[in-house]
Design an enzyme around this catalytic site. Structure first.
Site, PDB file in Angstrom:
ATOM      1  CG  ASP A 195      -2.035   0.901   1.154  1.00  0.00           C
ATOM      2  OD1 ASP A 195      -2.414   1.220   0.024  1.00  0.00           O
ATOM      3  OD2 ASP A 195      -2.545   1.310   2.190  1.00  0.00           O
ATOM      4  CG  ASP A 374      -8.024   1.686   4.351  1.00  0.00           C
ATOM      5  OD1 ASP A 374      -6.889   1.248   4.242  1.00  0.00           O
ATOM      6  OD2 ASP A 374      -8.446   2.653   3.723  1.00  0.00           O
TER       7      ASP A 374
END
Lengths: 453, 249
Positions: A195, A374
């Site tokens: 990420d 997330d």
């Protein structure tokens, strides 16, 4: 809201952050509940998914073998995700937007029905709920269809949209918690690193995607949770744009009045057969992103102001901003105030999409956005912690939430796309192992002797 | 016992805080953030303490009388550490208050009221208290949801879960309101209030040592509740006085 002597600032500060934190908390809580109540029944039959293609963990392996296998699994999974993301970026680059949207819808349907279905079945079996199969099927189908409709359409209230995003997150996270232990931990760390690279490195796929989307003034064709201040629309007049983020930066700098909605944003390429490749980032999605990026180096600190702040008294002093991007502002500034008031007034109405020039304002009228990825991976971490003990769950929850808070504050300072996973996952993993190795023997040792302090 | 018993124990420990949260905190996002960060701070203090004491645990309890000393040292060190942390928390809060006031000036809103400051202190204290209850009581409560219960040898009159949630309730009260007292004491420069908080905390911690002797919880828990009640009354009196003062002014 009149208590506290008529509008003390305590009531308004930080509402944006809470707006992001509360759905994440709900998602994590439900996943923990699910894991907690269902782990006994769904016996730990190792499922083979794309996240453990290479190596199937068995309890008899040595730690070295487990580590090696888990590393391999994580590597393969991350490469897969990177590949899929590049394909999606490529598709988006060549403007196959409708294909992407349909694909996202399809994957939402797939997740809700084919991955959510077994979970509902387990719940029904576990609690002995008397439901016949036809009813169950119809309910599931309706549930999934409503979810699919809510993904990109205008006709659905934002609350339903948001709850479906949370539901999607829960379903995918519940599947991910079935991965074996070592693989889960290594995978989480690997995804956090990925990420970081994908959002921040030049040429990272998500960075490209966000820049493209903001240049085209479009929405990302992906599953993104929008924490729009919709439910509080009636009080947003009094909230006059004092987010904690705005506050923090406002303490440092006098240069306010940038109208950009800086957003925590996420791209999720859809889940495929029990994998979701979800990535996330925080993007400044306003139409003038390119200009911002160029100027970021010159301005040490800039103030981030969320949408409603445009109606606040602090509106003055964006002449500097205007001089930077004259064309953009001439075209939007006059109408932006009006449009934002409209947006506040019409918060409960569905989002307007693809209205050409209005897009900038509409985008400004939105709050922080957080990727479904997330939700999923925070919940996976907490769900994995729930398999050990409740204590680790609390510790990980606090760590993740504070990591999210740090990311939001960083977002206010940095003002461009930020990955939301790394800080939270790092803190979560650290706290998990600290709690498990250090704190639990201590706390159990003292409190089982009824010692407290 | 069953789920009902587990929920009952949890609510016994955290019910008052829950209602306080819903009534006073949940409407103001900033206070929620304060609760969260204070909980995190307490968790970190617990981890540090655990890291220090991990090497010495578990104490050899075979000669049962000799466990008093190490436990009292443990509680003493923990209380000292956590009270130090409270001073740190106050420093951070002081900085934050300045920023908040500056921000309030900028958006031309009134500065923090006295009640606002007290609410922030309350939220901070509640973070500490909730963290205490969660880690010392709630996280051990998992077996209570199952089909049995558990008694400790030293306190055979009540189930262990009931004892621990009662103690947790007392500590939640002490932590929550002693933060208000402490912040007020720091703000006013009131020596008595500044000192009373660590003393109450230490005495309450030491009172749990009574539980080490067999049957001690019958005496220890009422004494603990006396401390909690004292904290509550002192806090109430102090807040009342300050509010009256500020209205007269």
């Amino acid at each position: 809201m009149e208590d506290g002597g008529g509008g003390s600032i305590l009531e308004s500060i930080g509402s944006e952050i809470i707006g992001v934190m509360s759905p994440v908390s709900i998602c994590m809580f439900l996943v923990v509940l699910l894991v907690y109540s269902l782990t006994n029944t769904s016996a730990s039959s190792a499922v083979r998914t794309a996240a453990n293609l290479v190596y199937l963990e068995s309890p008899t392996d040595t730690p070295a073998e487990k580590l090696e296998g888990a590393l391999l699994n994580a590597l393969v999974f991350v490469i897969l995700i990177a590949f899929v993301t590049f394909v999606l970026v490529l598709l988006y680059y060549y403007r196959c937007t409708s294909f992407l949207k349909h694909y996202t819808r399809f994957s939402a349907f797939f997740v809700l029905s084919f991955m959510g279905g077994p979970i509902f079945l387990t719940i029904i079996q576990h609690f002995n709920i008397p439901v016949d199969s036809v009813t169950c099927f119809i309910l599931l189908f309706n549930f999934s269809i409503l979810g699919v409709l809510s993904v990109f359409s205008n006709g659905v209230p934002i609350l339903i949209r948001q709850s479906y995003m949370v539901a999607l997150g829960i379903v995918v996270a519940a599947w991910f918690t079935r991965l074996p232990e070592w693989t889960t931990w290594v995978l989480l760390v690997a995804l956090a690193l990925y990420d970081l690279v994908a959002v921040l490195a030049p040429g990272g796929p998500l960075k490209i995607l966000v820049e493209l989307a903001s240049r085209r003034e479009e929405e990302l064709p992906a599953l993104v949770y929008e924490a729009r201040p919709t439910t509080n629309a009636n009080i947003s007049g009094s909230r006059g744009g004092s987010t904690l983020a705005g506050l923090l930066v406002a303490g440092m700098s006098q240069n306010d009045g940038s109208d950009h909605g800086v957003e925590l944003q996420a791209v999720s390429a859809s889940p495929r057969t029990n994998i979701g490749n979800y990535e996330n980032e925080i993007a400044s999605e306003s139409g003038h992103m390119v200009i911002n990026m160029d100027n970021d180096d010159e301005e040490e600190v800039e103030v981030v102001r969320e949408d409603q702040e445009e109606t606040s008294p602090l509106m003055a002093g964006n002449s500097r901003e205007r001089s930077r991007s004259p064309m953009m502002y001439e075209s939007t500034d006059n109408s932006s105030r009006r449009l934002n008031e409209v947006a506040v007034a019409e918060m409960m109405r569905p989002r307007r999409e693809r209205d050409g020039d209005e897009m900038i304002e509409v985008m400004n009228g939105r709050g922080i956005k957080l990727g479904l990825g997330d939700f999923v991976f925070y919940s996976v971490l907490v769900g994995r912690a729930a398999m050990y003990d409740l204590m680790t769950v609390y510790a990980c929850y606090l760590a993740i939430i504070s990591g999210l808070g740090c990311t939001l504050i960083l977002l206010a300072v940095c003002r461009h796309a930020l990955p939301a996973l790394p800080i939270s996952i790092a803190l979560g993993v650290i706290f998990y192992f600290l709690t498990r190795l250090l704190m639990e023997p201590f706390v159990v040792g003292t409190s089982s002797n009824l010692m407290m302090f | 016992m069953t789920v009902a018993a587990g929920i009952g124990y949890a609510l016994l420990a955290l019910g008052p805080s829950l209602s306080l949260f819903v009534a006073a905190i949940s409407q103001k996002p900033f206070l929620i953030l304060t609760v969260l960060s204070s909980t995190l701070l307490w968790l970190m203090s617990l981890i540090v303490l655990a890291g220090v004491w991990r090497a010495f645990l578990p104490f050899k309890t075979t000669p049962s009388s000799s466990a008093w000393l190490p436990y009292s040292i443990l509680i003493l060190s923990s209380v000292v550490f956590q009270e130090g942390l409270r001073v740190l928390f106050w420093r951070i809060y002081k900085k934050l208050e300045d920023i908040l006031d500056a921000f309030a000036d900028r958006v031309s809103k009134p500065r923090l009221f006295l009640t606002d400051k007290m609410q922030i202190a309350l939220a901070g204290g509640m973070g500490h208290g909730v963290a205490h209850a969660v880690f010392f009581c709630l996280s051990l409560l998992t077996p209570a949801f199952g089909p049995a219960t558990f008694y400790v040898e030293k306190c055979s009159q009540m189930p262990f879960f009931l004892v621990s949630s009662m103690i947790a309730l007392a500590f939640v009260t002490i932590h929550t309101f002693s933060m208000v007292i402490a912040f007020n004491g720091y703000a006013e420069g009131n020596r008595v209030d500044q000192l009373i908080v660590p003393v109450v905390h230490l005495v309450a911690g030491m009172l749990t040592l009574v539980n080490l002797s067999s049957g001690g919880c019958i005496i220890g828990i009422p004494l603990l509740y006396c401390m909690a009640l004292f904290t509550l009354l002192h806090c109430g009196k102090m807040v009342w006085k300050r509010l009256a003062d500020s209205q007269n002014r």
